[in-house]
Motif scaffolding. Sequence first.
Motif, PDB file in Angstrom:
ATOM      1  N   LEU A   1       6.800  -1.476   5.222  1.00  0.00           N
ATOM      2  CA  LEU A   1       5.275  -1.782   5.423  1.00  0.00           C
ATOM      3  C   LEU A   1       4.923  -3.086   5.160  1.00  0.00           C
TER       4      LEU A   1
ATOM      5  N   GLN B   1       2.041   0.753  -4.138  1.00  0.00           N
ATOM      6  CA  GLN B   1       0.995   0.694  -4.875  1.00  0.00           C
ATOM      7  C   GLN B   1       0.936   0.068  -6.059  1.00  0.00           C
TER       8      GLN B   1
ATOM      9  N   LEU C   1       3.537 -10.576   8.909  1.00  0.00           N
ATOM     10  CA  LEU C   1       2.059 -10.688   9.508  1.00  0.00           C
ATOM     11  C   LEU C   1       1.159 -12.049   8.791  1.00  0.00           C
TER      12      LEU C   1
ATOM     13  N   PHE D   1      -8.742  -2.793  -2.240  1.00  0.00           N
ATOM     14  CA  PHE D   1      -7.505  -2.235  -2.842  1.00  0.00           C
ATOM     15  C   PHE D   1      -6.180  -3.118  -2.669  1.00  0.00           C
TER      16      PHE D   1
ATOM     17  N   TYR E   1      -8.392 -10.700   6.158  1.00  0.00           N
ATOM     18  CA  TYR E   1      -7.991  -9.692   7.514  1.00  0.00           C
ATOM     19  C   TYR E   1      -7.454  -8.666   6.832  1.00  0.00           C
TER      20      TYR E   1
ATOM     21  N   VAL F   1       0.918  -1.395  -0.065  1.00  0.00           N
ATOM     22  CA  VAL F   1      -0.084   0.021   0.081  1.00  0.00           C
ATOM     23  C   VAL F   1       0.824   1.256   0.071  1.00  0.00           C
ATOM     24  N   VAL F   2       2.046   1.279   0.071  1.00  0.00           N
ATOM     25  CA  VAL F   2       2.926   2.263   0.228  1.00  0.00           C
ATOM     26  C   VAL F   2       3.348   2.641  -1.344  1.00  0.00           C
TER      27      VAL F   2
ATOM     28  N   MET G   1       3.843  -6.768   6.454  1.00  0.00           N
ATOM     29  CA  MET G   1       2.640  -7.288   6.069  1.00  0.00           C
ATOM     30  C   MET G   1       3.021  -8.838   5.890  1.00  0.00           C
TER      31      MET G   1
ATOM     32  N   VAL H   1      -8.007  -7.465   3.659  1.00  0.00           N
ATOM     33  CA  VAL H   1      -9.158  -6.682   3.012  1.00  0.00           C
ATOM     34  C   VAL H   1      -9.749  -6.021   4.079  1.00  0.00           C
ATOM     35  N   SER H   2      -9.921  -6.558   5.160  1.00  0.00           N
ATOM     36  CA  SER H   2     -10.870  -5.795   6.219  1.00  0.00           C
ATOM     37  C   SER H   2     -10.064  -4.742   6.982  1.00  0.00           C
ATOM     38  N   ARG H   3      -9.036  -4.527   6.590  1.00  0.00           N
ATOM     39  CA  ARG H   3      -7.961  -3.292   7.100  1.00  0.00           C
ATOM     40  C   ARG H   3      -7.821  -2.201   6.029  1.00  0.00           C
ATOM     41  N   TYR H   4      -7.632  -2.972   4.697  1.00  0.00           N
ATOM     42  CA  TYR H   4      -7.116  -1.929   3.670  1.00  0.00           C
ATOM     43  C   TYR H   4      -8.186  -1.953   2.490  1.00  0.00           C
ATOM     44  N   GLY H   5      -9.130  -2.525   2.540  1.00  0.00           N
ATOM     45  CA  GLY H   5     -10.203  -2.744   1.590  1.00  0.00           C
ATOM     46  C   GLY H   5      -9.664  -3.651   0.192  1.00  0.00           C
TER      47      GLY H   5
END
Lengths: 179, 155
Positions: B59, B48, B66, B91, B83, B45-46, B63, B85-89
């Motif tokens: 990050l 992209q 994790l 995306f 999990y 997500v940094v 991940m 997806v529930s945090r970042y969508g």
Amino acid sequence: MKRLIYVAPLAVFLVIAAFFYKGFDLNPRALPSMLTGQPVPPFDLPPIKGRGDKGFADTDLPGEVSLVNVFGSWCVACQVEHPFLMGLKERGLVPIHGIDWKETDPDAGPRWLKRFGDPYTLVGADPDSRAAIAFGVTGAPETFVVDRAGIVRYKHVGPIDAEDWEDTLWPVIRELRKE
Amino acid sequence: MRTATVALLLALAALPAAAVEPAEMLADPALEARAREISKGLRCVVCQNQSIDDSNAELAQAMRVLVRERLVAGDSDEAVVDYLVSRYGDFVLLKPRFQSTTLVLWLGPAVILTLAAAVAVAFYRRRTATTRQPPPPLSDEEQRRLRALLDDGSG
């Protein structure tokens, strides 16, 4: 029917132009927060050095409207935002809790707060990004408005400035206090 | 020959390497393989446009760790992805899921292709139909004008 052929390219152009025009106002880097409307994710962070408090956990949040600010001593934009947070603390408008994110040196965060001032009520250290990922953080600074019930109600990405505060954050906080 | 071998080895060494560091890897090769597979489908997500498997961002590394922790804890591949997806969508998924909000994305190209094909077929049918038809015979009036023109030209 014949005439339609001449009008069609213009119509197609207008539709595409409308989409692109709308795109001017969209920020491709802004990601929608999944957390808005959801309870704060469970987290339990140890304290940072030299503050003498117990750290910061999700269970500290319910009770009053507060801000959770993700920062790091390595983060330049956080330094830009910092004076504004200090100002908020002086005005005593809302408690601000900090997540000291991704520090490779455990002394770096405390040193930074000593140098620029400490606007935070509670601070937790999150060196391995566990809490940051749970919050869906993509970069620092990010600020979450949490309501009395411990539910995330708003997410602000990037440094908060006076305009953000007057236009969005403060109205959101005042609204939440009325609930 | 030796130069060629060295050149080949150097060329291979230049291939893009995954960002996974040895210290992150799991001892169990089956779990590690699953972790790699999941990581390849998750967006950093940094940065992209890289997967977390490719990215050196901190990050992305967090991940990856994790993902591995959750696998070791016994989560299924889907649970791990869900999990994040529930945090970042949605995306964070490099390959969008097939769901109501992505119908246009998945089916749009096929629909447009079908429409274009239908238009093309209709267009060519009409054209061949008009070109194949023999032109209607000249009317008496037209015959007379034609003859007049021809006569005029010779005179």
